[in-house]
Design a protein around this motif. Structure first.
Motif, PDB file in Angstrom:
ATOM      1  N   GLU A   1       0.832  -1.206   0.000  1.00 38.96           N
ATOM      2  CA  GLU A   1       0.000   0.000   0.000  1.00 38.96           C
ATOM      3  C   GLU A   1       0.872   1.264   0.000  1.00 38.96           C
ATOM      4  O   GLU A   1       0.595   2.230  -0.724  1.00 38.96           O
ATOM      5  CB  GLU A   1      -0.931  -0.025   1.221  1.00 38.96           C
TER       6      GLU A   1
ATOM      7  N   GLU B   1      -4.566  -7.590  -4.328  1.00 42.86           N
ATOM      8  CA  GLU B   1      -5.630  -6.846  -3.666  1.00 42.86           C
ATOM      9  C   GLU B   1      -5.309  -5.354  -3.611  1.00 42.86           C
ATOM     10  O   GLU B   1      -6.157  -4.504  -3.896  1.00 42.86           O
ATOM     11  CB  GLU B   1      -5.817  -7.408  -2.252  1.00 42.86           C
ATOM     12  N   VAL B   2      -4.050  -5.043  -3.250  1.00 44.45           N
ATOM     13  CA  VAL B   2      -3.649  -3.632  -3.165  1.00 44.45           C
ATOM     14  C   VAL B   2      -3.635  -3.018  -4.562  1.00 44.45           C
ATOM     15  O   VAL B   2      -4.134  -1.902  -4.781  1.00 44.45           O
ATOM     16  CB  VAL B   2      -2.261  -3.507  -2.499  1.00 44.45           C
TER      17      VAL B   2
ATOM     18  N   ASP C   1      -5.318  -3.773  -7.189  1.00 44.53           N
ATOM     19  CA  ASP C   1      -6.669  -3.554  -7.720  1.00 44.53           C
ATOM     20  C   ASP C   1      -7.301  -2.290  -7.140  1.00 44.53           C
ATOM     21  O   ASP C   1      -8.031  -1.587  -7.825  1.00 44.53           O
ATOM     22  CB  ASP C   1      -7.560  -4.770  -7.430  1.00 44.53           C
ATOM     23  N   ARG C   2      -6.992  -2.014  -5.860  1.00 44.60           N
ATOM     24  CA  ARG C   2      -7.520  -0.783  -5.267  1.00 44.60           C
ATOM     25  C   ARG C   2      -6.988   0.456  -5.977  1.00 44.60           C
ATOM     26  O   ARG C   2      -7.623   1.494  -5.987  1.00 44.60           O
ATOM     27  CB  ARG C   2      -7.122  -0.710  -3.789  1.00 44.60           C
ATOM     28  N   HIS C   3      -5.759   0.345  -6.518  1.00 43.94           N
ATOM     29  CA  HIS C   3      -5.107   1.516  -7.099  1.00 43.94           C
ATOM     30  C   HIS C   3      -5.087   1.486  -8.626  1.00 43.94           C
ATOM     31  O   HIS C   3      -4.537   2.401  -9.252  1.00 43.94           O
ATOM     32  CB  HIS C   3      -3.661   1.615  -6.582  1.00 43.94           C
TER      33      HIS C   3
END
Ligand SMILES: [Zn+2]
Length: 293
Positions: A51, A95-96, A98-100
């Motif tokens: 992150e 997961e990280v 995809d958030r960004h």
């Protein structure tokens, strides 16, 4: 000529994240312990580091799986966990990312064994080690394959061949560490590396780790001069060489200096820039600012 990595990257800045090993130690991983186990045992810490790199402006996150082949994991008694550590490492970065809206590079490092005839590992054994690691990475969800910190052209080539077989749709980035008089420990020169590894199927070829920005600039020049048509060049320098200060290893090249280095690399024709040992999200932030200025 279209380059598969360039197509995948699209409009994102050509910036990889930085090192994880020493950051993990800063976050409490005891020296000499198995970093890959933290994908399973400390997933929040690992996600937190990804992150931080994403927020610093990296377009590509590297999975914490450098030592994820069986011989490396065996040094810690975890050779049974190849699939699990690699799948977990990929899933955390996924997961990280995809958030960004950014990408995940599945990290494959050297096996730590020497190929025949210098060592005891056959080509088929090496292929199987890389295949087992890559199956875990693919199960966790990666966008590209990163074969990194290689010294032996034959070993790097085998890893690239396995990636082409198991994941023919994924771009491949391959780097070697030219830390011995501008050659790898096994005597490979940058020009030979980019010629041979791109012929084997890598879309992006370059240098990582090594002895700091000054030597990286010389190596990058040689890579750019020898690049075949359509192949991109990547450079990921260390933040200098570590020296002991009391009980701690300290890296001397700060974010501003590595940012300045990134600008020089870009002007010299390097396409993709990241960093390696001793770097942190602050370094990535400076690199991002420099290459997008
Ligand atoms: Zn390094």
């Amino acid at each position: 000529m279209t380059n598969r990595f360039a197509e995948l990257l699209g409009e994102r800045a050509p910036v990889f994240d930085g090192g994880y090993g020493w950051l993990l130690q800063e976050r409490g991983l005891p020296p000499g312990e198995c970093a890959e186990m933290w994908n399973i045992e400390q997933p929040e810490t690992m996600s937190g580091l990804h992150e931080e790199y994403a927020q610093a402006g990296a377009s590509v996150l590297t999975t914490n799986t450098f030592g994820g082949t069986a011989p490396r994991l065996a040094m810690h008694g975890h050779e049974e966990l190849v699939e699990e550590t690699n799948r977990a490492g990929a899933a955390l970065a996924r997961e990280v990312a995809d958030r960004h809206g950014i990408l995940v590079a599945g990290d494959i490092g050297p096996t730590g064994e020497l190929l025949e005839p210098m060592g005891a590992m056959s080509a088929d054994e090496a292929r199987e080690l890389f295949a087992a690691q890559l199956r875990g990475l693919l199960a966790g969800g990666i966008d590209l394959v990163l074969v990194e910190t290689m010294s032996d052209l034959a070993e790097a080539t085998l890893a690239i061949e396995v990636a082409r077989e198991l994941a023919p749709q994924l771009p491949i980035v391959a780097t070697m560490s030219f830390d011995t008089n501008l050659h790898t420990m096994m005597g490979v020169a940058p020009a030979d590396a980019i010629t041979r590894l791109s012929a084997a199927g890598a879309d992006v070829v370059g240098a990582n780790c090594g002895r700091g920005p000054e030597e990286m600039s010389v190596i990058a020049e040689q890579l750019v001069a020898a690049r075949p048509d359509g192949v991109l060049v990547i450079a990921q320098s260390n933040a200098g060489l570590p020296h002991l200060e009391g009980a701690d290893f300290v890296y001397t090249v700060g974010p501003a200096e590595l940012g300045e280095h990134a600008r020089e690399l870009r002007d010299a024709g390097v396409d993709v820039i990241g960093s390696c040992c001793g770097s942190s999200p602050e370094h990535t932030n400076a690199i991002r600012a420099a290459v997008t200025a």
